[in-house]
Design a protein around this motif. Sequence first.
Motif, PDB file in Angstrom:
ATOM      1  N   ALA A   1       5.206  -4.178  -3.259  1.00  0.00           N
ATOM      2  CA  ALA A   1       4.588  -5.429  -2.810  1.00  0.00           C
ATOM      3  C   ALA A   1       3.887  -6.090  -3.986  1.00  0.00           C
ATOM      4  CB  ALA A   1       3.596  -5.150  -1.686  1.00  0.00           C
ATOM      5  N   GLY A   2       4.373  -7.277  -4.372  1.00  0.00           N
ATOM      6  CA  GLY A   2       3.796  -7.945  -5.542  1.00  0.00           C
ATOM      7  C   GLY A   2       2.412  -8.509  -5.256  1.00  0.00           C
ATOM      8  N   LEU A   3       2.346  -9.508  -4.407  1.00  0.00           N
ATOM      9  CA  LEU A   3       1.060 -10.089  -4.002  1.00  0.00           C
ATOM     10  C   LEU A   3       1.029 -10.161  -2.477  1.00  0.00           C
ATOM     11  CD1 LEU A   3       0.433 -12.998  -6.550  1.00  0.00           C
ATOM     12  CD2 LEU A   3      -0.841 -10.864  -6.337  1.00  0.00           C
ATOM     13  N   PRO A   4       0.847  -9.016  -1.835  1.00  0.00           N
ATOM     14  CA  PRO A   4       0.848  -9.021  -0.373  1.00  0.00           C
ATOM     15  C   PRO A   4      -0.368  -9.769   0.163  1.00  0.00           C
ATOM     16  CG  PRO A   4       0.077  -6.917  -1.190  1.00  0.00           C
ATOM     17  CD  PRO A   4       0.539  -7.699  -2.396  1.00  0.00           C
ATOM     18  N   PHE A   5      -0.213 -10.357   1.330  1.00  0.00           N
ATOM     19  CA  PHE A   5      -1.320 -11.121   1.920  1.00  0.00           C
ATOM     20  C   PHE A   5      -1.376 -10.855   3.413  1.00  0.00           C
ATOM     21  CE2 PHE A   5       2.445 -13.799   1.783  1.00  0.00           C
ATOM     22  CZ  PHE A   5       2.539 -14.280   3.079  1.00  0.00           C
ATOM     23  N   LEU A   6      -2.484 -11.227   3.984  1.00  0.00           N
ATOM     24  CA  LEU A   6      -2.675 -11.141   5.423  1.00  0.00           C
ATOM     25  C   LEU A   6      -2.841 -12.542   5.979  1.00  0.00           C
ATOM     26  CD1 LEU A   6      -5.183  -8.155   5.788  1.00  0.00           C
ATOM     27  CD2 LEU A   6      -2.716  -8.117   6.184  1.00  0.00           C
ATOM     28  N   ASP A   7      -2.159 -12.823   7.089  1.00  0.00           N
ATOM     29  CA  ASP A   7      -2.335 -14.088   7.782  1.00  0.00           C
ATOM     30  C   ASP A   7      -3.412 -13.910   8.847  1.00  0.00           C
ATOM     31  OD1 ASP A   7      -0.412 -15.560   6.384  1.00  0.00           O
ATOM     32  OD2 ASP A   7       1.204 -14.753   7.625  1.00  0.00           O
TER      33      ASP A   7
ATOM     34  N   ALA B   1      -2.611  -4.566  -3.636  1.00  0.00           N
ATOM     35  CA  ALA B   1      -1.161  -4.499  -3.798  1.00  0.00           C
ATOM     36  C   ALA B   1      -0.733  -3.116  -4.283  1.00  0.00           C
ATOM     37  CB  ALA B   1      -0.693  -5.572  -4.768  1.00  0.00           C
ATOM     38  N   GLN B   2      -1.465  -2.541  -5.230  1.00  0.00           N
ATOM     39  CA  GLN B   2      -1.125  -1.211  -5.744  1.00  0.00           C
ATOM     40  C   GLN B   2      -1.304  -0.134  -4.677  1.00  0.00           C
ATOM     41  OE1 GLN B   2      -3.627  -0.734  -9.163  1.00  0.00           O
ATOM     42  NE2 GLN B   2      -2.592  -2.341 -10.352  1.00  0.00           N
ATOM     43  N   ASP B   3      -2.432  -0.228  -3.927  1.00  0.00           N
ATOM     44  CA  ASP B   3      -2.688   0.778  -2.891  1.00  0.00           C
ATOM     45  C   ASP B   3      -1.640   0.679  -1.787  1.00  0.00           C
ATOM     46  OD1 ASP B   3      -4.892   1.586  -4.298  1.00  0.00           O
ATOM     47  OD2 ASP B   3      -6.328   0.473  -3.083  1.00  0.00           O
ATOM     48  N   LEU B   4      -1.265  -0.540  -1.397  1.00  0.00           N
ATOM     49  CA  LEU B   4      -0.259  -0.702  -0.348  1.00  0.00           C
ATOM     50  C   LEU B   4       1.098  -0.193  -0.815  1.00  0.00           C
ATOM     51  CD1 LEU B   4       0.654  -1.760   2.404  1.00  0.00           C
ATOM     52  CD2 LEU B   4       0.959  -4.021   1.347  1.00  0.00           C
ATOM     53  N   SER B   5       1.478  -0.507  -2.045  1.00  0.00           N
ATOM     54  CA  SER B   5       2.775  -0.044  -2.565  1.00  0.00           C
ATOM     55  C   SER B   5       2.831   1.477  -2.591  1.00  0.00           C
ATOM     56  CB  SER B   5       3.009  -0.603  -3.965  1.00  0.00           C
ATOM     57  OG  SER B   5       3.134  -2.008  -3.933  1.00  0.00           O
ATOM     58  N   GLY B   6       1.750   2.116  -3.018  1.00  0.00           N
ATOM     59  CA  GLY B   6       1.721   3.585  -3.039  1.00  0.00           C
ATOM     60  C   GLY B   6       1.841   4.165  -1.635  1.00  0.00           C
ATOM     61  N   ALA B   7       1.133   3.533  -0.667  1.00  0.00           N
ATOM     62  CA  ALA B   7       1.197   4.035   0.704  1.00  0.00           C
ATOM     63  C   ALA B   7       2.594   3.864   1.282  1.00  0.00           C
ATOM     64  CB  ALA B   7       0.173   3.297   1.556  1.00  0.00           C
ATOM     65  N   LEU B   8       3.280   2.768   0.956  1.00  0.00           N
ATOM     66  CA  LEU B   8       4.634   2.549   1.474  1.00  0.00           C
ATOM     67  C   LEU B   8       5.631   3.530   0.852  1.00  0.00           C
ATOM     68  CD1 LEU B   8       4.757  -1.365   1.564  1.00  0.00           C
ATOM     69  CD2 LEU B   8       4.441   0.204   3.474  1.00  0.00           C
ATOM     70  N   GLN B   9       5.436   3.867  -0.385  1.00  0.00           N
ATOM     71  CA  GLN B   9       6.327   4.845  -1.024  1.00  0.00           C
ATOM     72  C   GLN B   9       6.185   6.217  -0.371  1.00  0.00           C
ATOM     73  OE1 GLN B   9       5.559   4.817  -5.219  1.00  0.00           O
ATOM     74  NE2 GLN B   9       6.314   2.692  -5.483  1.00  0.00           N
ATOM     75  N   VAL B  10       4.933   6.572  -0.052  1.00  0.00           N
ATOM     76  CA  VAL B  10       4.709   7.852   0.626  1.00  0.00           C
ATOM     77  C   VAL B  10       5.318   7.804   2.035  1.00  0.00           C
ATOM     78  CG1 VAL B  10       2.933   9.368   1.589  1.00  0.00           C
ATOM     79  CG2 VAL B  10       2.651   8.406  -0.697  1.00  0.00           C
ATOM     80  N   ALA B  11       5.136   6.697   2.719  1.00  0.00           N
ATOM     81  CA  ALA B  11       5.615   6.597   4.097  1.00  0.00           C
ATOM     82  C   ALA B  11       7.124   6.668   4.182  1.00  0.00           C
ATOM     83  CB  ALA B  11       5.111   5.294   4.702  1.00  0.00           C
ATOM     84  N   CYS B  12       7.792   6.100   3.223  1.00  0.00           N
ATOM     85  CA  CYS B  12       9.253   6.004   3.282  1.00  0.00           C
ATOM     86  C   CYS B  12       9.922   6.881   2.219  1.00  0.00           C
ATOM     87  CB  CYS B  12       9.694   4.562   3.110  1.00  0.00           C
ATOM     88  SG  CYS B  12       9.069   3.464   4.429  1.00  0.00           S
TER      89      CYS B  12
END
Length: 203
Positions: free
Chosen positions: A160-166, A187-198
């Motif tokens: 996720a480059g620049l993830p955002f919340l609506d 963005a870094q924390d979310l990308s790491g969590a997604l890699q672990v999840a998938c």
Amino acid sequence: MSGVGPVEPGQGTRAWDSTPPPARHWPRLGPPARAFARHHRATLASLTAAAVLAGAGYLYATRPERPAPAPPPYPSQVTALTYLNPQVRTPGTEKRSFRFDALLSVESGPPVTVIRISQPYAGLSVISSPRTPFRTKAGSPHKITITLRVTECGKAPRGAGLPFLDVTLRNTRAIQTHSFILGSRYAQDLSGALQVACSNDSR
């Protein structure tokens, strides 16, 4: 022998008479005249009061209008959402979820109600604690916990480059949906969590 005596009045003149003139007695008014006088005074008083009221009414009608109060700001202009930190994962934490804390603050104006929190990726779901809708007042920041859960790895971004919340916001001025970019650390924390999840998913 000569001397000066009293000055005699000349022709067409008369000696000064110091005797005051007799007092003038006005004739007593009869009942009809007194009634007329009372009516006259009442009429004058009524006309004077009417003139005063007319003048006051004119001043009121021609008074300068007060400027209309400024409308409250739009909710997106005064609301900030700040990423704090991810919550520590424990052995019982679900592998496909990423939970983090954020701070919602309102700078000024009337309270802002958060109606909905969402994100743009179809493979992720979002829930918040407290659950929406909830309200935040100006000067009283609100700490919230947001949980992102991977529902489908094939539709979740691996990087996720620049993830955002609506976030849909409402105050007395308007209802708006605003996209909050939470920064590079999120963005870094979310990308790491997604890699672990998938990590075991073949996509």
